[in-house]
Design a protein around this motif. Sequence first.
Motif, PDB file in Angstrom:
ATOM      1  N   ALA A 185       0.594  -1.722  -0.037  1.00 50.98           N
ATOM      2  CA  ALA A 185      -0.104   0.203  -0.286  1.00 50.98           C
ATOM      3  C   ALA A 185       0.542   1.319   0.227  1.00 50.98           C
ATOM      4  O   ALA A 185       1.879   1.021   0.457  1.00 50.98           O
ATOM      5  CB  ALA A 185      -0.904   0.041   1.353  1.00 50.98           C
ATOM      6  N   THR A 186       0.369   2.332  -0.002  1.00 47.81           N
ATOM      7  CA  THR A 186       1.299   4.109  -0.032  1.00 47.81           C
ATOM      8  C   THR A 186       2.065   4.319   1.549  1.00 47.81           C
ATOM      9  O   THR A 186       1.066   3.886   2.396  1.00 47.81           O
ATOM     10  CB  THR A 186       0.381   4.868  -0.523  1.00 47.81           C
ATOM     11  OG1 THR A 186      -0.784   4.438  -2.166  1.00 47.81           O
ATOM     12  CG2 THR A 186       0.695   6.206  -0.385  1.00 47.81           C
ATOM     13  N   PRO A 187       2.737   3.878   1.403  1.00 46.87           N
ATOM     14  CA  PRO A 187       3.364   4.378   2.729  1.00 46.87           C
ATOM     15  C   PRO A 187       2.701   5.635   3.869  1.00 46.87           C
ATOM     16  O   PRO A 187       2.433   6.605   3.038  1.00 46.87           O
ATOM     17  CB  PRO A 187       4.681   5.047   2.658  1.00 46.87           C
ATOM     18  CG  PRO A 187       4.942   4.409   1.459  1.00 46.87           C
ATOM     19  CD  PRO A 187       3.802   4.255   0.125  1.00 46.87           C
ATOM     20  N   ASN A 188       1.879   5.425   4.544  1.00 43.07           N
ATOM     21  CA  ASN A 188       1.603   6.258   5.981  1.00 43.07           C
ATOM     22  C   ASN A 188      -0.100   6.040   5.076  1.00 43.07           C
ATOM     23  O   ASN A 188      -0.486   7.442   5.765  1.00 43.07           O
ATOM     24  CB  ASN A 188       1.820   7.351   5.545  1.00 43.07           C
ATOM     25  CG  ASN A 188       3.404   6.846   6.700  1.00 43.07           C
ATOM     26  OD1 ASN A 188       3.555   6.300   7.448  1.00 43.07           O
ATOM     27  ND2 ASN A 188       4.055   7.665   6.316  1.00 43.07           N
ATOM     28  N   GLY A 189      -0.516   5.928   4.106  1.00 36.42           N
ATOM     29  CA  GLY A 189      -1.501   5.999   4.111  1.00 36.42           C
ATOM     30  C   GLY A 189      -2.929   4.885   3.899  1.00 36.42           C
ATOM     31  O   GLY A 189      -2.701   4.441   4.412  1.00 36.42           O
ATOM     32  N   SER A 190      -4.149   5.686   3.660  1.00 32.90           N
ATOM     33  CA  SER A 190      -5.617   5.143   3.846  1.00 32.90           C
ATOM     34  C   SER A 190      -5.709   3.545   3.421  1.00 32.90           C
ATOM     35  O   SER A 190      -5.277   3.709   1.667  1.00 32.90           O
ATOM     36  CB  SER A 190      -6.797   5.948   3.494  1.00 32.90           C
ATOM     37  OG  SER A 190      -6.029   6.596   4.654  1.00 32.90           O
ATOM     38  N   ILE A 191      -5.883   2.497   3.943  1.00 27.68           N
ATOM     39  CA  ILE A 191      -6.307   0.616   3.363  1.00 27.68           C
ATOM     40  C   ILE A 191      -7.774   0.223   3.304  1.00 27.68           C
ATOM     41  O   ILE A 191      -8.219   0.751   4.638  1.00 27.68           O
ATOM     42  CB  ILE A 191      -5.690  -0.076   3.746  1.00 27.68           C
ATOM     43  CG1 ILE A 191      -4.421   0.558   3.498  1.00 27.68           C
ATOM     44  CG2 ILE A 191      -5.998  -0.975   3.141  1.00 27.68           C
ATOM     45  CD1 ILE A 191      -3.503  -0.133   4.501  1.00 27.68           C
ATOM     46  N   ALA A 192      -8.671   1.265   2.534  1.00 27.21           N
ATOM     47  CA  ALA A 192      -9.814   0.634   3.102  1.00 27.21           C
ATOM     48  C   ALA A 192     -10.114  -1.306   2.619  1.00 27.21           C
ATOM     49  O   ALA A 192     -10.105  -1.727   2.131  1.00 27.21           O
ATOM     50  CB  ALA A 192     -11.604   1.406   2.461  1.00 27.21           C
ATOM     51  N   ILE A 193     -11.132  -1.592   4.116  1.00 23.34           N
ATOM     52  CA  ILE A 193     -11.224  -3.235   3.946  1.00 23.34           C
ATOM     53  C   ILE A 193     -12.604  -3.370   3.285  1.00 23.34           C
ATOM     54  O   ILE A 193     -13.347  -3.163   4.196  1.00 23.34           O
ATOM     55  CB  ILE A 193     -10.703  -3.486   5.345  1.00 23.34           C
ATOM     56  CG1 ILE A 193      -9.429  -3.755   5.457  1.00 23.34           C
ATOM     57  CG2 ILE A 193     -11.034  -5.047   5.430  1.00 23.34           C
ATOM     58  CD1 ILE A 193      -8.519  -3.865   4.657  1.00 23.34           C
ATOM     59  N   VAL A 194     -12.836  -3.873   2.100  1.00 21.60           N
ATOM     60  CA  VAL A 194     -14.571  -3.685   1.931  1.00 21.60           C
ATOM     61  C   VAL A 194     -15.042  -5.846   1.755  1.00 21.60           C
ATOM     62  O   VAL A 194     -14.192  -6.732   2.026  1.00 21.60           O
ATOM     63  CB  VAL A 194     -14.528  -3.296   0.352  1.00 21.60           C
ATOM     64  CG1 VAL A 194     -14.748  -2.665   0.939  1.00 21.60           C
ATOM     65  CG2 VAL A 194     -13.658  -4.134  -0.204  1.00 21.60           C
ATOM     66  N   HIS A 195     -16.289  -6.120   2.048  1.00 24.19           N
ATOM     67  CA  HIS A 195     -15.772  -7.330   2.392  1.00 24.19           C
ATOM     68  C   HIS A 195     -17.158  -7.263   1.408  1.00 24.19           C
ATOM     69  O   HIS A 195     -18.896  -6.372   1.283  1.00 24.19           O
ATOM     70  CB  HIS A 195     -16.155  -8.230   3.774  1.00 24.19           C
ATOM     71  CG  HIS A 195     -17.284  -7.384   5.239  1.00 24.19           C
ATOM     72  ND1 HIS A 195     -18.675  -7.024   4.942  1.00 24.19           N
ATOM     73  CD2 HIS A 195     -17.108  -5.606   5.152  1.00 24.19           C
ATOM     74  CE1 HIS A 195     -19.365  -7.133   5.716  1.00 24.19           C
ATOM     75  NE2 HIS A 195     -18.121  -6.394   5.787  1.00 24.19           N
TER      76      HIS A 195
ATOM     77  N   VAL B 123     -11.441   0.659   7.951  1.00 27.57           N
ATOM     78  CA  VAL B 123     -10.024   2.104   7.247  1.00 27.57           C
ATOM     79  C   VAL B 123      -9.097   1.880   8.073  1.00 27.57           C
ATOM     80  O   VAL B 123      -8.957   2.223   9.079  1.00 27.57           O
ATOM     81  CB  VAL B 123     -10.388   3.269   6.964  1.00 27.57           C
ATOM     82  CG1 VAL B 123      -9.184   4.106   6.235  1.00 27.57           C
ATOM     83  CG2 VAL B 123     -11.902   3.453   5.769  1.00 27.57           C
ATOM     84  N   LEU B 124      -7.615   1.560   7.636  1.00 32.27           N
ATOM     85  CA  LEU B 124      -6.591   1.217   8.526  1.00 32.27           C
ATOM     86  C   LEU B 124      -5.710   2.289   7.321  1.00 32.27           C
ATOM     87  O   LEU B 124      -5.736   2.907   7.052  1.00 32.27           O
ATOM     88  CB  LEU B 124      -5.586   0.009   8.653  1.00 32.27           C
ATOM     89  CG  LEU B 124      -6.847  -1.642   8.358  1.00 32.27           C
ATOM     90  CD1 LEU B 124      -5.914  -2.425   8.012  1.00 32.27           C
ATOM     91  CD2 LEU B 124      -7.463  -1.279  10.084  1.00 32.27           C
ATOM     92  N   THR B 125      -4.394   2.625   8.514  1.00 34.13           N
ATOM     93  CA  THR B 125      -3.398   3.433   7.656  1.00 34.13           C
ATOM     94  C   THR B 125      -2.381   2.459   7.745  1.00 34.13           C
ATOM     95  O   THR B 125      -1.670   2.001   8.563  1.00 34.13           O
ATOM     96  CB  THR B 125      -3.273   4.671   8.863  1.00 34.13           C
ATOM     97  OG1 THR B 125      -4.415   5.652   9.029  1.00 34.13           O
ATOM     98  CG2 THR B 125      -2.072   5.512   8.832  1.00 34.13           C
ATOM     99  N   ALA B 126      -1.704   2.643   6.616  1.00 32.56           N
ATOM    100  CA  ALA B 126      -0.290   1.725   6.162  1.00 32.56           C
ATOM    101  C   ALA B 126       0.693   1.992   7.096  1.00 32.56           C
ATOM    102  O   ALA B 126       0.283   3.584   7.377  1.00 32.56           O
ATOM    103  CB  ALA B 126      -0.108   1.244   5.103  1.00 32.56           C
ATOM    104  N   ASP B 127       1.687   1.993   7.380  1.00 34.77           N
ATOM    105  CA  ASP B 127       2.534   2.037   7.870  1.00 34.77           C
ATOM    106  C   ASP B 127       4.327   2.521   6.727  1.00 34.77           C
ATOM    107  O   ASP B 127       3.725   2.818   6.026  1.00 34.77           O
ATOM    108  CB  ASP B 127       3.139   0.951   9.151  1.00 34.77           C
ATOM    109  CG  ASP B 127       4.236   0.131   8.165  1.00 34.77           C
ATOM    110  OD1 ASP B 127       4.300   0.162   7.600  1.00 34.77           O
ATOM    111  OD2 ASP B 127       4.751  -1.086   8.928  1.00 34.77           O
TER     112      ASP B 127
ATOM    113  N   SER C 131      -5.252   5.637  -1.382  1.00 32.75           N
ATOM    114  CA  SER C 131      -4.143   6.682  -2.331  1.00 32.75           C
ATOM    115  C   SER C 131      -4.015   6.253  -4.045  1.00 32.75           C
ATOM    116  O   SER C 131      -4.044   7.648  -4.599  1.00 32.75           O
ATOM    117  CB  SER C 131      -2.798   6.517  -2.325  1.00 32.75           C
ATOM    118  OG  SER C 131      -3.033   7.561  -0.978  1.00 32.75           O
ATOM    119  N   THR C 132      -4.871   4.896  -4.453  1.00 32.19           N
ATOM    120  CA  THR C 132      -4.515   5.292  -6.179  1.00 32.19           C
ATOM    121  C   THR C 132      -5.199   4.273  -6.645  1.00 32.19           C
ATOM    122  O   THR C 132      -5.589   4.223  -7.521  1.00 32.19           O
ATOM    123  CB  THR C 132      -3.214   3.787  -5.968  1.00 32.19           C
ATOM    124  OG1 THR C 132      -2.938   2.389  -5.640  1.00 32.19           O
ATOM    125  CG2 THR C 132      -1.109   4.457  -5.915  1.00 32.19           C
ATOM    126  N   CYS C 133      -6.284   3.691  -5.924  1.00 32.48           N
ATOM    127  CA  CYS C 133      -7.344   3.141  -6.327  1.00 32.48           C
ATOM    128  C   CYS C 133      -7.260   2.328  -6.372  1.00 32.48           C
ATOM    129  O   CYS C 133      -8.214   1.418  -7.951  1.00 32.48           O
ATOM    130  CB  CYS C 133      -8.632   3.989  -7.147  1.00 32.48           C
ATOM    131  SG  CYS C 133      -9.534   5.511  -6.103  1.00 32.48           S
TER     132      CYS C 133
END
Length: 127
Positions: free
Chosen positions: A49-59, A87-91, A117-119
């Motif tokens: 993922a993008t460093p320090n970026g948002s990650i959405a978890i979908v199910h 929604v998580l934040t990447a390290d 960040s990149t969709c």
Amino acid sequence: MLRPTLLVLATLLLAAPTPLVGAPAPASSITLTKTGTCPGGISFFITGATPNGSIAIVHGTAGSTIKSGNPCNGMLLPVGNAQLGTVLTADASGAAFFAIPVLPGTGGRNVAAINVSTCTASLPVVI
């Protein structure tokens, strides 16, 4: 008359595909892996993922869903009837981790990670 270099460039530009709304997202390096089984505890690991970026978890179910609204309007999510889980934040290295308990009878859902960040999306995993 166009010079050969310009002619090649013009040909490439005309031949370049135009992205369509609802088309699959571009290839992504984001990955989602899991350990554990249903029922029980399942751990998920996200990388790329993008460093320090948002990650959405979908199910959702097997299939796909066209995302409406921002961010990532028109993105084809790799799960059917997609619902936002969290929604998580990447390290700083673009990684994240989360764990959930899965009760008996609730397995069989598809889960995917979306790099906001990149969709771009990971391939789905089934719990």
